[in-house]
Design a protein around this motif. Structure first.
Motif, PDB file in Angstrom:
ATOM      1  N   GLU A 278       8.499   7.433 -16.262  1.00 19.15           N
ATOM      2  CA  GLU A 278       7.768   8.706 -16.247  1.00 19.15           C
ATOM      3  C   GLU A 278       6.335   8.588 -15.726  1.00 19.15           C
ATOM      4  O   GLU A 278       5.565   9.538 -15.819  1.00 19.15           O
ATOM      5  N   LYS A 279       5.966   7.430 -15.176  1.00 16.49           N
ATOM      6  CA  LYS A 279       4.621   7.239 -14.614  1.00 16.49           C
ATOM      7  C   LYS A 279       4.606   7.733 -13.172  1.00 16.49           C
ATOM      8  O   LYS A 279       5.470   7.362 -12.369  1.00 16.49           O
ATOM      9  N   PRO A 280       3.625   8.568 -12.820  1.00 17.14           N
ATOM     10  CA  PRO A 280       3.529   9.029 -11.438  1.00 17.14           C
ATOM     11  C   PRO A 280       2.944   7.959 -10.519  1.00 17.14           C
ATOM     12  O   PRO A 280       2.140   7.129 -10.950  1.00 17.14           O
ATOM     13  N   TYR A 281       3.371   7.967  -9.271  1.00 17.33           N
ATOM     14  CA  TYR A 281       2.853   7.078  -8.237  1.00 17.33           C
ATOM     15  C   TYR A 281       3.101   7.747  -6.898  1.00 17.33           C
ATOM     16  O   TYR A 281       3.647   8.842  -6.841  1.00 17.33           O
ATOM     17  N   PHE A 282       2.659   7.109  -5.812  1.00 14.86           N
ATOM     18  CA  PHE A 282       2.921   7.679  -4.493  1.00 14.86           C
ATOM     19  C   PHE A 282       3.291   6.596  -3.497  1.00 14.86           C
ATOM     20  O   PHE A 282       2.953   5.425  -3.670  1.00 14.86           O
ATOM     21  N   ASN A 283       4.009   7.022  -2.477  1.00 18.58           N
ATOM     22  CA  ASN A 283       4.307   6.173  -1.327  1.00 18.58           C
ATOM     23  C   ASN A 283       3.578   6.738  -0.130  1.00 18.58           C
ATOM     24  O   ASN A 283       3.537   7.952   0.062  1.00 18.58           O
ATOM     25  N   LEU A 284       2.997   5.861   0.674  1.00 14.27           N
ATOM     26  CA  LEU A 284       2.416   6.247   1.957  1.00 14.27           C
ATOM     27  C   LEU A 284       3.451   5.890   3.009  1.00 14.27           C
ATOM     28  O   LEU A 284       3.955   4.764   3.049  1.00 14.27           O
TER      29      LEU A 284
ATOM     30  N   GLY B  81       3.285   1.710   2.150  1.00 10.70           N
ATOM     31  CA  GLY B  81       2.533   1.353   0.959  1.00 10.70           C
ATOM     32  C   GLY B  81       3.015   2.125  -0.244  1.00 10.70           C
ATOM     33  O   GLY B  81       3.406   3.283  -0.130  1.00 10.70           O
ATOM     34  N   THR B  82       2.993   1.467  -1.399  1.00 11.49           N
ATOM     35  CA  THR B  82       3.334   2.091  -2.669  1.00 11.49           C
ATOM     36  C   THR B  82       2.186   1.842  -3.620  1.00 11.49           C
ATOM     37  O   THR B  82       1.733   0.709  -3.771  1.00 11.49           O
ATOM     38  N   SER B  83       1.709   2.898  -4.238  1.00  8.97           N
ATOM     39  CA  SER B  83       0.556   2.788  -5.127  1.00  8.97           C
ATOM     40  C   SER B  83       0.919   2.131  -6.450  1.00  8.97           C
ATOM     41  O   SER B  83       2.084   1.876  -6.741  1.00  8.97           O
ATOM     42  N   GLN B  84      -0.099   1.961  -7.254  1.00 16.10           N
ATOM     43  CA  GLN B  84       0.081   1.552  -8.637  1.00 16.10           C
ATOM     44  C   GLN B  84       0.695   2.716  -9.405  1.00 16.10           C
ATOM     45  O   GLN B  84       0.779   3.827  -8.895  1.00 16.10           O
ATOM     46  N   MET B  85       1.107   2.478 -10.638  1.00 20.23           N
ATOM     47  CA  MET B  85       1.566   3.544 -11.517  1.00 20.23           C
ATOM     48  C   MET B  85       0.333   4.165 -12.170  1.00 20.23           C
ATOM     49  O   MET B  85      -0.575   3.457 -12.595  1.00 20.23           O
TER      50      MET B  85
END
Length: 118
Positions: free
Chosen positions: A72-78, A87-91
């Protein structure tokens, strides 16, 4: 979280070519974004291509995919124009924190200040 991402991104772009590309990947890129290895080749040209891809794609809002992990932690992909994840961000602890992280990368990822210290 956004300020730590911003700082890490600036460090990466300023000293990206100070060390061997393998060291860059293992010490800087991998912890920051969990980049797929196929994107970051262990060569100077691969490092330059990765930097150029971030510079090109980071200012474009449509290149960000907002995601939520199983925990359930949000994150993002570039993503690049071809939809490949670069790229994938941290949670993040909240969607607002994730959105601030995206804003930071959008503002700072396009920097052209790169110092080649090799």
């Amino acid at each position: 979280a956004a300020s730590s991402l911003n700082s890490a991104l600036n460090v990466f772009l300023v000293v990206a070519l100070m060390f061997s590309p393998k060291v860059i990947y293992e010490a800087i890129i991998s912890p920051l974004f969990r980049w797929p290895k196929l994107v970051c080749h262990y060569s100077k040209s691969g490092a330059l291509n990765g930097i150029e891809s971030v510079q090109t794609n980071s200012p474009i809002e449509a290149r960000y995919a907002k995601e939520v992990a199983k925990n359930e932690k949000p994150y993002f992909n570039l993503k690049a124009a071809n939809h490949q994840i670069i790229g994938t961000s941290q949670m993040y602890s909240s969607t607002a924190a994730r959105d601030n992280g995206i804003k930071s990368v959008m503002e700072n990822g396009k920097t052209t200040t790169i110092k080649d210290l090799t």
